[in-house]
Scaffold this active site. Structure first.
Site, PDB file in Angstrom:
ATOM      1  N   HIS A   1      -2.755   7.170   6.032  1.00  0.00           N
ATOM      2  CA  HIS A   1      -1.589   8.426   5.992  1.00  0.00           C
ATOM      3  C   HIS A   1      -2.120  10.460   5.136  1.00  0.00           C
ATOM      4  CE1 HIS A   1       1.819   6.616   5.683  1.00  0.00           C
ATOM      5  NE2 HIS A   1       1.314   5.232   5.781  1.00  0.00           N
TER       6      HIS A   1
ATOM      7  N   GLN B   1       3.411   9.660   0.700  1.00  0.00           N
ATOM      8  CA  GLN B   1       4.494   9.473   1.265  1.00  0.00           C
ATOM      9  C   GLN B   1       4.955   9.611   0.390  1.00  0.00           C
ATOM     10  OE1 GLN B   1       2.565   5.194   1.848  1.00  0.00           O
ATOM     11  NE2 GLN B   1       4.313   4.868   3.150  1.00  0.00           N
TER      12      GLN B   1
ATOM     13  N   GLY C   1       0.474  -1.257  -0.065  1.00  0.00           N
ATOM     14  CA  GLY C   1       0.160  -0.307   0.209  1.00  0.00           C
ATOM     15  C   GLY C   1       0.593   1.090   0.573  1.00  0.00           C
TER      16      GLY C   1
ATOM     17  N   HIS D   1      -5.089   1.991   7.552  1.00  0.00           N
ATOM     18  CA  HIS D   1      -3.793   2.547   6.740  1.00  0.00           C
ATOM     19  C   HIS D   1      -3.227   3.365   6.421  1.00  0.00           C
ATOM     20  CE1 HIS D   1       1.064   1.741   8.094  1.00  0.00           C
ATOM     21  NE2 HIS D   1       1.214   2.703   6.814  1.00  0.00           N
ATOM     22  N   GLU D   2      -3.411   3.094   5.526  1.00  0.00           N
ATOM     23  CA  GLU D   2      -3.638   4.262   3.677  1.00  0.00           C
ATOM     24  C   GLU D   2      -4.283   5.765   4.580  1.00  0.00           C
ATOM     25  OE1 GLU D   2      -1.069   3.840   2.363  1.00  0.00           O
ATOM     26  OE2 GLU D   2      -1.406   1.701   3.139  1.00  0.00           O
TER      27      GLU D   2
ATOM     28  N   CYS E   1       5.794  -0.012   6.948  1.00  0.00           N
ATOM     29  CA  CYS E   1       5.235   0.791   7.085  1.00  0.00           C
ATOM     30  C   CYS E   1       6.854   1.437   5.651  1.00  0.00           C
ATOM     31  CB  CYS E   1       5.241   2.324   7.469  1.00  0.00           C
ATOM     32  SG  CYS E   1       4.559   3.474   6.904  1.00  0.00           S
ATOM     33  N   LEU E   2       6.463   1.366   4.612  1.00  0.00           N
ATOM     34  CA  LEU E   2       7.108   2.078   3.835  1.00  0.00           C
ATOM     35  C   LEU E   2       8.005   3.416   4.357  1.00  0.00           C
ATOM     36  CD1 LEU E   2       6.208   1.075   0.563  1.00  0.00           C
ATOM     37  CD2 LEU E   2       7.684  -0.240   1.050  1.00  0.00           C
TER      38      LEU E   2
HETATM   39 ZN    ZN Z   1       2.656   3.514   5.772  1.00  0.00          ZN
END
Ligand code: ZN
Length: 176
Positions: free
Chosen positions: A137, A51, A46, A133-134, A91-92
């Protein structure tokens, strides 16, 4: 197609609140394409536009593991939350950190697709967790915000030590 640069915690730009997309056009579709490419390359399941330093309400997800279920959600809104699920999340933007977070395990979400058409979908399990989660963000929220202050301090120290290395490691675990 282009790979986009992923911001890493504690970058303050991750704390911006993303704005709704007012007009879906070719540049929105290009952004979605680039986000998929960046997410698959990382690799992750995701990615939110914020991000990659674009504070618009756009997310992409694909929990299939074989790139067969790409899903782009523009201006997503969760309309129903049910049940509780506790999963290890990564998370990236917070590389190398995996912690359990409690979230709803069934959701209904309303969004626009890259053609500007509204759709409503139900999701459960990993997909439901990933979408929540996204969407967090987009509101400037990270999964580590659900952890204790002590844990967050440890993460800050750990990430400080390793510097801003690129993600793309720990392939065995899913990174949202
Ligand atoms: Zn994330």
């Amino acid at each position: 197609m282009a790979l986009l640069n992923i911001l890493h915690f504690p970058d303050k730009r991750l704390r911006c609140k993303a704005k709704p997309v007012e007009e879906i056009n070719d540049s929105t579709r290009q952004l979605v394409e680039d986000m998929f490419e960046t997410m698959y390359d990382a690799p992750g399941i995701g990615l939110a536009a914020i991000q990659v330093n674009i504070p618009q309400r756009v997310i992409v997800v694909d929990v299939s593991g074989d790139r067969s279920r790409p899903l782009a959600l523009i201006n997503p809104e969760v309309t129903v939350l049910e049940g509780i699920e506790s999963m290890d999340e990564g998370c990236l933007s917070v590389p190398g950190v995996f912690e359990k977070v409690e979230r709803a395990d069934k959701i209904t979400v309303k969004a626009l697709n890259p053609h500007g058409e509204e759709f409503v979908m139900d999701a459960d399990g990993l997909l439901a967790v990933c979408i929540q989660h996204e969407i967090d963000h987009l509101d400037g929220k990270l999964f580590i915000d659900y952890l204790s202050e002590l844990k967050r301090q440890r993460i800050r120290k750990k990430l400080g030590k390793q510097g801003r290395r690129q993600s793309g490691f720990e392939n065995r675990r899913q990174v949202i």
